[in-house]
Design a protein around this motif. Sequence first.
Motif, PDB file in Angstrom:
ATOM      1  N   VAL A   1       0.844  -1.199   0.000  1.00 50.66           N
ATOM      2  CA  VAL A   1       0.000   0.000   0.000  1.00 50.66           C
ATOM      3  C   VAL A   1       0.878   1.248   0.000  1.00 50.66           C
ATOM      4  CG1 VAL A   1      -1.633   1.329   1.393  1.00 50.66           C
ATOM      5  CG2 VAL A   1      -2.011  -1.106   1.026  1.00 50.66           C
ATOM      6  N   GLY A   2       1.944   1.228   0.785  1.00 49.51           N
ATOM      7  CA  GLY A   2       2.856   2.374   0.823  1.00 49.51           C
ATOM      8  C   GLY A   2       3.546   2.601  -0.505  1.00 49.51           C
ATOM      9  N   ALA A   3       3.994   1.509  -1.150  1.00 47.26           N
ATOM     10  CA  ALA A   3       4.652   1.643  -2.448  1.00 47.26           C
ATOM     11  C   ALA A   3       3.678   2.143  -3.511  1.00 47.26           C
ATOM     12  CB  ALA A   3       5.244   0.304  -2.866  1.00 47.26           C
ATOM     13  N   GLY A   4       2.444   1.652  -3.489  1.00 47.39           N
ATOM     14  CA  GLY A   4       1.442   2.126  -4.442  1.00 47.39           C
ATOM     15  C   GLY A   4       1.125   3.596  -4.258  1.00 47.39           C
ATOM     16  N   THR A   5       1.028   4.020  -2.998  1.00 43.29           N
ATOM     17  CA  THR A   5       0.773   5.436  -2.707  1.00 43.29           C
ATOM     18  C   THR A   5       1.929   6.299  -3.202  1.00 43.29           C
ATOM     19  OG1 THR A   5      -0.500   4.784  -0.773  1.00 43.29           O
ATOM     20  CG2 THR A   5       0.227   7.071  -0.878  1.00 43.29           C
ATOM     21  N   ALA A   6       3.157   5.839  -2.987  1.00 39.92           N
ATOM     22  CA  ALA A   6       4.322   6.597  -3.438  1.00 39.92           C
ATOM     23  C   ALA A   6       4.342   6.723  -4.960  1.00 39.92           C
ATOM     24  CB  ALA A   6       5.599   5.928  -2.936  1.00 39.92           C
TER      25      ALA A   6
END
Length: 106
Positions: free
Chosen positions: A60-65
């Motif tokens: 989720v963090g990588a997708g948001t970034a």
Amino acid sequence: MFQPKIPTMPQPTGLVTLPAVIQPTTVTPGTPVQPSAPTTAPVPSRPVVQLTPGTAFALVGAGTAVVLVVGTVLVSLLLAVAVTSASVAVCAVVLRSLIASAAKRR
């Protein structure tokens, strides 16, 4: 001279042979081979991915970034186009006024 000539289909020359007849053959089954050791389950060719809470949070963090970076790039491109078009419009207005004032002096 200008009459169309239709080509004729040449007739086969020489001996024409008929196709060979294939005779069916019988298949005799052999004796099955008994395995000496018990077989194990086949090993999967790909590892199974298990999502733990930590990996889900990382995804989720990588997708948001990625979304934030792509959005920033697109907004900056749009801003560059807007600034360029505004400067071209200002140049056009200045050139128009210079040409108009040069025409009035004549």
